[in-house]
Design an enzyme around this catalytic site. Structure first.
Site, mmCIF file in Angstrom:
data_model
loop_
_atom_site.group_PDB
_atom_site.id
_atom_site.type_symbol
_atom_site.label_atom_id
_atom_site.label_comp_id
_atom_site.label_asym_id
_atom_site.label_seq_id
_atom_site.Cartn_x
_atom_site.Cartn_y
_atom_site.Cartn_z
ATOM 1 N N LYS A 95 -26.791 39.187 8.934
ATOM 2 C CA LYS A 95 -26.905 40.584 8.509
ATOM 3 C C LYS A 95 -26.427 41.485 9.630
ATOM 4 C CE LYS A 95 -28.412 42.949 4.896
ATOM 5 N NZ LYS A 95 -27.913 42.654 3.538
ATOM 6 N N THR A 123 -29.466 37.049 3.751
ATOM 7 C CA THR A 123 -29.289 38.083 4.769
ATOM 8 C C THR A 123 -30.254 39.244 4.544
ATOM 9 O OG1 THR A 123 -27.535 39.252 3.558
ATOM 10 C CG2 THR A 123 -26.864 37.448 5.014
ATOM 11 N N ASP A 124 -30.664 39.462 3.289
ATOM 12 C CA ASP A 124 -31.648 40.505 3.023
ATOM 13 C C ASP A 124 -32.978 40.170 3.691
ATOM 14 O OD1 ASP A 124 -32.191 43.029 1.449
ATOM 15 O OD2 ASP A 124 -33.778 41.734 0.647
ATOM 16 N N PHE A 141 -2.208 54.975 43.701
ATOM 17 C CA PHE A 141 -1.538 53.879 43.004
ATOM 18 C C PHE A 141 -0.082 53.835 43.458
ATOM 19 C CE2 PHE A 141 0.306 51.785 39.119
ATOM 20 C CZ PHE A 141 -0.315 50.561 39.333
ATOM 21 N N ARG A 172 -4.754 60.836 42.808
ATOM 22 C CA ARG A 172 -4.740 60.964 41.353
ATOM 23 C C ARG A 172 -6.165 61.022 40.825
ATOM 24 N NH1 ARG A 172 -3.664 55.070 38.436
ATOM 25 N NH2 ARG A 172 -5.227 53.911 39.643
ATOM 26 N N GLN A 214 -8.146 47.929 39.052
ATOM 27 C CA GLN A 214 -8.616 46.548 39.215
ATOM 28 C C GLN A 214 -9.526 46.422 40.436
ATOM 29 O OE1 GLN A 214 -5.553 47.469 38.395
ATOM 30 N NE2 GLN A 214 -4.461 45.919 37.198
ATOM 31 N N ASN A 255 -7.847 52.708 31.337
ATOM 32 C CA ASN A 255 -7.448 53.771 32.252
ATOM 33 C C ASN A 255 -7.216 55.040 31.432
ATOM 34 O OD1 ASN A 255 -6.436 55.315 34.347
ATOM 35 N ND2 ASN A 255 -5.287 53.624 35.239
ATOM 36 N N HIS A 294 -5.824 58.135 31.323
ATOM 37 C CA HIS A 294 -4.811 58.788 32.153
ATOM 38 C C HIS A 294 -4.952 60.309 32.137
ATOM 39 C CE1 HIS A 294 -2.804 54.984 32.690
ATOM 40 N NE2 HIS A 294 -2.693 54.822 31.389
#
Length: 291
Positions: free
Chosen positions: A12, A57-58, A157, A174, A218, A244, A246
């Site tokens: 469920k 599932t109920d 970077f 950045r 990373q 990321n 940006h």
């Protein structure tokens, strides 16, 4: 050619349960989304339609509501373990239970009464439990998702591969922003103090993000996972997914304006997707813990 039934499970999905603890005029709210998957001796229901091994599932949904009333809801990891152990212990045809929970946080409105709440942002706490029943293997993975963080400087970077399709320019300043999904595996399921452990792991993630001068997303990811493992011995493995988000500096020269790293365009797609695992290499292997 032989055709056979492969791995299978059923359950469920997305049972929403809200539990209110009434402590006089002050109420406490827990808001969960519970997913259950069961597997075991289920060949016949697939091959012949015989439902004798199947717990509806109920019934699984109703168990969530009944257990919320009978046991209350403490830490979500404990509630998930309670459900998983119940299904595997109560039904002989069920050999394995997987319970995944998302918790949505609410905060009490200070100026209101003790029973007025507001949703606490978008961040979601998560738990994923696997249990093979009494005496069998278990795993507990805690985590969070939709945790949005940003450093407005302290990120570079450069030095990356350049080929005939590269247009990105290197930078030594950045904006670094991401939406963290983090999951961490407990070394000894059932023995952790999950509430305190969660708060401490979350703190470690945030402190490492804020305190790392980043040369790549990373590097930041690894620093965040490492900090959790260094400070929390009950955790043996951390998996992180960090898109990321940006932020591009806007060219304002056409308007006769300079732009000294003040005005950015936040792009939602496409985006770089950084994923990684940081682990104690002596940690027990539990392949099922992440699925």
């Amino acid at each position: 050619m032989a055709i056979v039934l492969g791995p299978n499970r059923y359950g469920k999905a997305e049972t929403r349960v809200v539990h209110v603890t009434r402590d006089g005029d002050v109420h406490h709210l827990r808001d969960l989304n519970v997913g259950i998957s069961l597997s075991g001796d289920m060949d016949e229901v697939h091959l012949t339609g015989d439902n004798a091994a199947v717990l509806p599932t109920d019934s699984q949904k109703n168990t969530v509501f009944a257990f919320a009333r009978e046991h209350g809801i403490g830490e979500i990891e404990e509630f998930a373990l309670l459900l998983a152990r119940h299904f595997t212990a109560a039904q002989p045809t069920i050999r394995h239970a997987r319970v995944e929970i998302e918790e949505y946080s609410w905060s009490r409105i200070p100026s209101g009464s003790g029973h007025s709440f507001v949703r606490s942002g978008t961040e979601v706490r998560t738990a994923l439990v696997h249990s093979d029943g009494p005496g069998g293997a278990e795993s507990v993975v805690s985590g969070l998702k939709d945790l949005v963080v940003l450093n407005s400087t302290g990120s570079e970077f450069h030095g990356f591969i350049r080929d005939e399709y590269t247009t990105l320019q290197p930078t030594d300043d950045r904006v670094l922003a991401t939406e963290v999904t983090a999951r961490w595996r407990h070394r000894d399921p059932g023995r952790s103090e999950y509430g305190g452990s969660f708060a401490a792991a979350r703190r470690c993630l945030l402190e490492a993000f804020a305190g790392t001068h980043s040369l790549s997303l990373q590097q930041t990811l690894y620093a965040m996972g490492r900090r959790v493992l260094e400070e929390r011995p009950e955790i043996c493995e951390v998996r992180l997914t960090m898109p990321n988000k940006h932020h591009f500096l806007v060219d304002l020269e056409p308007f006769g304006l300079d732009n000294d790293n003040e005005v950015y365009f936040a792009a939602d797609r496409p985006y770089g997707l950084i994923e990684g695992t940081v682990l104690d290499d002596a940690a027990p292997a539990v392949p099922a813990a992440w699925t």
